[in-house]
Design an enzyme around this catalytic site. Structure first.
Site, PDB file in Angstrom:
ATOM      1  N   GLY A   1       0.641  -1.489  -0.076  1.00 14.72           N
ATOM      2  CA  GLY A   1       0.154  -0.083   0.041  1.00 14.72           C
ATOM      3  C   GLY A   1       0.903   1.147  -0.028  1.00 14.72           C
TER       4      GLY A   1
ATOM      5  CG  ASP B   1       9.353  -2.567   6.991  1.00 10.64           C
ATOM      6  OD1 ASP B   1       8.221  -2.729   6.337  1.00 10.64           O
ATOM      7  OD2 ASP B   1      10.152  -1.685   7.635  1.00 10.64           O
ATOM      8  CD  GLU B   2       9.308   0.946   4.249  1.00  6.78           C
ATOM      9  OE1 GLU B   2      10.113   0.922   2.433  1.00  6.78           O
ATOM     10  OE2 GLU B   2       9.681   1.270   4.735  1.00  6.78           O
TER      11      GLU B   2
ATOM     12  CB  CYS C   1      -7.578  10.113  -3.244  1.00  5.75           C
ATOM     13  SG  CYS C   1      -8.386  11.326  -3.444  1.00  5.75           S
TER      14      CYS C   1
END
Length: 194
Positions: free
Chosen positions: A12, A85-86, A180
């Site tokens: 995300g 992570d990442e 958004c």
């Protein structure tokens, strides 16, 4: 019969809680007495070098690696889970390494940005998502309108970054916002069908 591991992807935009979810899963594995090895790329030095740290300052001790191949030094026969992570900051080779761990029966959990500030697929993430057993795509909250945010907006001197800026700029709230698709801006971007 040989046990096959799984690959779980958390993705995300920035500020969606990807690292929070990753750390939650690490705590659950540790509670279940599983042998977990947590990694992050060295390039992610926003908070602490030897910890995976969320924007909420939750953290867990990790191994910071410069190259994905370094993971082999830390993953042993008794490793139950490899957590990264990442992931988008590791090269394409990281995908093959994650698959190799899975074939060894290890559960692989990773998080990363699925799209960059240009709103384009980010590095190795599309490839690992295609191999994943599960993909959890999180959203943030748009700082402009309050709707669900799926985009990461890079900000330079208070303005949206140009499409021509370098893809990688490690930062947090000082350089990025969640937005958004309607509020996301990419000055200088040319679309094929417009």
């Amino acid at each position: 019969m040989k046990k096959i591991g799984t690959i779980d992807v958390i993705c995300g935009p920035m500020f969606a809680g990807k690292t929070e979810e990753l750390l939650r899963r690490v705590r659950r594995l540790e509670y279940a007495h599983k042998n977990v090895v947590l990694f992050k790329p060295q390039i992610d030095d926003r908070y602490e070098k030897s910890y995976v740290v969320s924007h909420n300052q939750n953290k867990a001790l990790c191994v910071a690696i410069k190259d994905a191949n370094e993971m082999f030094k830390y993953v042993k026969d008794d490793t139950d889970a490899v957590v990264i992570d990442e992931f988008q900051f590791l090269g394409d080779e990281a995908v093959d390494i994650a698959l190799a761990f899975s074939r060894r029966g290890i559960r692989v959990i990773l998080s990363g940005l699925d799209r960059d500030f240009r709103n384009e697929p980010f590095g190795n993430m599309p490839k690992i998502m295609s191999y994943a057993d599960t993909v959890l795509k999180l959203t943030a909250i748009c700082v402009k309108c309050g709707e669900p945010a799926t985009c990461t907006q890079r900000i330079i001197d208070g303005h949206p970054a140009s499409y021509n800026e370098p893809q990688i700029l490690v930062g947090a709230k000082e350089s990025y916002e969640a937005r958004c698709a309607t509020c996301h801006e990419i000055p200088g971007r040319k679309y094929k069908y417009e």
